[in-house]
Design a protein around this motif. Structure first.
Motif, PDB file in Angstrom:
ATOM      1  N   PRO A 159      33.535  -4.229 100.627  1.00  0.00           N
ATOM      2  CA  PRO A 159      34.811  -4.904 100.867  1.00  0.00           C
ATOM      3  C   PRO A 159      35.538  -5.216  99.567  1.00  0.00           C
ATOM      4  N   VAL A 160      36.865  -5.139  99.603  1.00  0.00           N
ATOM      5  CA  VAL A 160      37.703  -5.384  98.436  1.00  0.00           C
ATOM      6  C   VAL A 160      38.599  -6.598  98.701  1.00  0.00           C
ATOM      7  N   ILE A 161      38.650  -7.493  97.720  1.00  0.00           N
ATOM      8  CA  ILE A 161      39.523  -8.667  97.785  1.00  0.00           C
ATOM      9  C   ILE A 161      40.543  -8.572  96.665  1.00  0.00           C
ATOM     10  N   LEU A 162      41.816  -8.682  97.003  1.00  0.00           N
ATOM     11  CA  LEU A 162      42.885  -8.693  96.008  1.00  0.00           C
ATOM     12  C   LEU A 162      43.145 -10.127  95.573  1.00  0.00           C
ATOM     13  N   VAL A 213      40.173  -6.468 102.378  1.00  0.00           N
ATOM     14  CA  VAL A 213      39.895  -7.439 103.441  1.00  0.00           C
ATOM     15  C   VAL A 213      40.779  -8.672 103.348  1.00  0.00           C
ATOM     16  N   SER A 214      41.240  -9.010 102.131  1.00  0.00           N
ATOM     17  CA  SER A 214      42.049 -10.219 101.989  1.00  0.00           C
ATOM     18  C   SER A 214      42.802 -10.202 100.669  1.00  0.00           C
ATOM     19  N   PHE A 215      43.906 -10.931 100.638  1.00  0.00           N
ATOM     20  CA  PHE A 215      44.668 -11.184  99.413  1.00  0.00           C
ATOM     21  C   PHE A 215      44.707 -12.683  99.187  1.00  0.00           C
ATOM     22  N   LEU A 236      38.268 -17.378  95.685  1.00  0.00           N
ATOM     23  CA  LEU A 236      37.597 -16.077  95.687  1.00  0.00           C
ATOM     24  C   LEU A 236      36.136 -16.229  96.082  1.00  0.00           C
ATOM     25  N   ALA A 237      35.468 -17.245  95.553  1.00  0.00           N
ATOM     26  CA  ALA A 237      34.060 -17.470  95.881  1.00  0.00           C
ATOM     27  C   ALA A 237      33.882 -17.723  97.379  1.00  0.00           C
ATOM     28  N   GLU A 238      34.744 -18.547  97.943  1.00  0.00           N
ATOM     29  CA  GLU A 238      34.650 -18.880  99.365  1.00  0.00           C
ATOM     30  C   GLU A 238      34.850 -17.645 100.243  1.00  0.00           C
ATOM     31  N   ILE A 239      35.886 -16.850  99.917  1.00  0.00           N
ATOM     32  CA  ILE A 239      36.166 -15.664 100.716  1.00  0.00           C
ATOM     33  C   ILE A 239      35.049 -14.635 100.571  1.00  0.00           C
ATOM     34  N   ALA A 240      34.545 -14.449  99.343  1.00  0.00           N
ATOM     35  CA  ALA A 240      33.466 -13.479  99.126  1.00  0.00           C
ATOM     36  C   ALA A 240      32.228 -13.839  99.946  1.00  0.00           C
ATOM     37  N   LYS A 241      31.874 -15.108  99.976  1.00  0.00           N
ATOM     38  CA  LYS A 241      30.704 -15.540 100.746  1.00  0.00           C
ATOM     39  C   LYS A 241      30.901 -15.272 102.234  1.00  0.00           C
TER      40      LYS A 241
END
Length: 333
Positions: free
Chosen positions: A128-131, A145-147, A295-300
């Protein structure tokens, strides 16, 4: 650890060649030096982060927030690279993260376009990729997956509204210091500003050039503006650093920034807020760089298989001189 394990042979073969290339784009630093997802078992989330560069005080604060948050103590193994404001370096870094089989890839795109191929590779590899901070203009939003970041159009609009309402009661000439050409904040902040002043015939943008979000180029471009125009009333800088460069050029020309030529900017870093408190800037719309915790919250959540919002917009304030004076003592960046 809940994660996707599918890896296509074709993608792995392409990505493996990027391992050596990473040295060309990395700053050589990594917040942690763990063995990666496979070596850490289920204890740590391995995240590869490809940063734009270190072009401004804002970016420095953004990097610090990410590196201070994504630590082993917080459950992360961070692989960090500095793209030095070059898209090809970011693409090389992302391909190397695919080859390393990280759990999550995150990055702040140098420019909006040209990401579909490498993001498709990440998707095919099940990563998964987060911007963060900046968006991409891909028509396929399943490639990430999210920005997480600010609304750049709204930032520009808020600056334009303030200029129109507070300075545009009489005829004024504005020069614009744009961010990096093709980047999301440069495109969107310009659009928002132009939209806000469109109904006020007193406000005219007489020149607009990129200063690449850096103080040095902001100064150089402002020097050119001052040589070309003797009737500049306002500088709209897409970030504080370019505005700070404009201060140097204005003072060298024997004029008083904030008085003879008004300056409005976006970011709200300490140097910019200090200039505002000192009366050299006139107005700042904040762009919060402290994205590490988000970012940490979304990654988890992503690694755990939980659903996340597609677009997460951070809260940003705006400041005049008195607001800057009040905020500075407790300013984190």
């Amino acid at each position: 650890m809940a994660r996707k394990n599918f890896r296509s042979t074709a993608v792995a073969a392409v990505a493996a060649t990027a391992l050596f290339a990473l040295g060309a784009c990395s700053s050589g630093s990594s917040a942690n030096t763990g063995d990666g997802a496979e070596g850490n078992g289920d204890d740590l989330i391995t995240i590869g982060f490809a940063q734009v560069g270190a072009e401004s005080g804002w970016r420095t604060a953004n990097t610090k927030s990410i590196q201070d948050t994504l630590t082993t103590e917080n459950g992360f193994d961070l692989k960090f690279s500095d793209a030095q404001q070059k898209q090809e370096n970011q693409i090389q870094a992302i391909r190397s993260y695919i080859a390393q089989n990280v759990d999550v890839i995150a990055f702040s795109p140098v420019v909006e376009s040209g990401w579909d191929a490498v993001l498709q590779d990440a998707k095919d590899a099940g990563i998964p990729v987060i911007l963060t901070d900046r968006a991409v203009d891909s028509e396929d939003d399943s490639l990430y997956v999210s920005f997480i970041g600010s609304d750049f159009v709204e930032e520009g609009h808020r600056v334009g509204e303030w200029v129109s309402e507070n300075l545009g009661t009489e005829s004024i000439n504005v020069v614009e210091l744009q961010g990096t050409t093709g980047s999301a904040p440069a495109i969107d902040r310009k659009e928002g500003f132009e939209d806000a002043i469109a109904g006020n015939s007193n406000v005219t943008v007489i020149d607009s050039q990129t200063g690449n979000f850096t103080r040095a180029e902001g100064k150089t471009v402002m020097e050119g503006f001052l040589q070309a125009h003797d009737d500049i009333d306002v500088v709209f800088a897409h970030n504080d650093d370019m505005g700070l460069g404009a201060i140097e050029a204005i003072e060298a020309a024997g004029k008083k920034p904030g008085v003879d030529i008004k300056i409005v900017t976006i970011d709200g870093v300490k140097d910019g807020m200090t200039a505002l408190a000192d009366g050299k800037f006139n107005y700042i719309v904040e762009c919060n760089p402290l994205l590490g915790p988000d970012l940490a919250e979304i990654a988890k959540k992503v690694v755990a298989g939980e659903s996340v919002e597609k677009r997460i917009v951070t809260h940003d304030d705006a400041f005049d001189q008195e607001g800057a004076k009040a905020a500075l003592p407790n300013r984190q960046y």
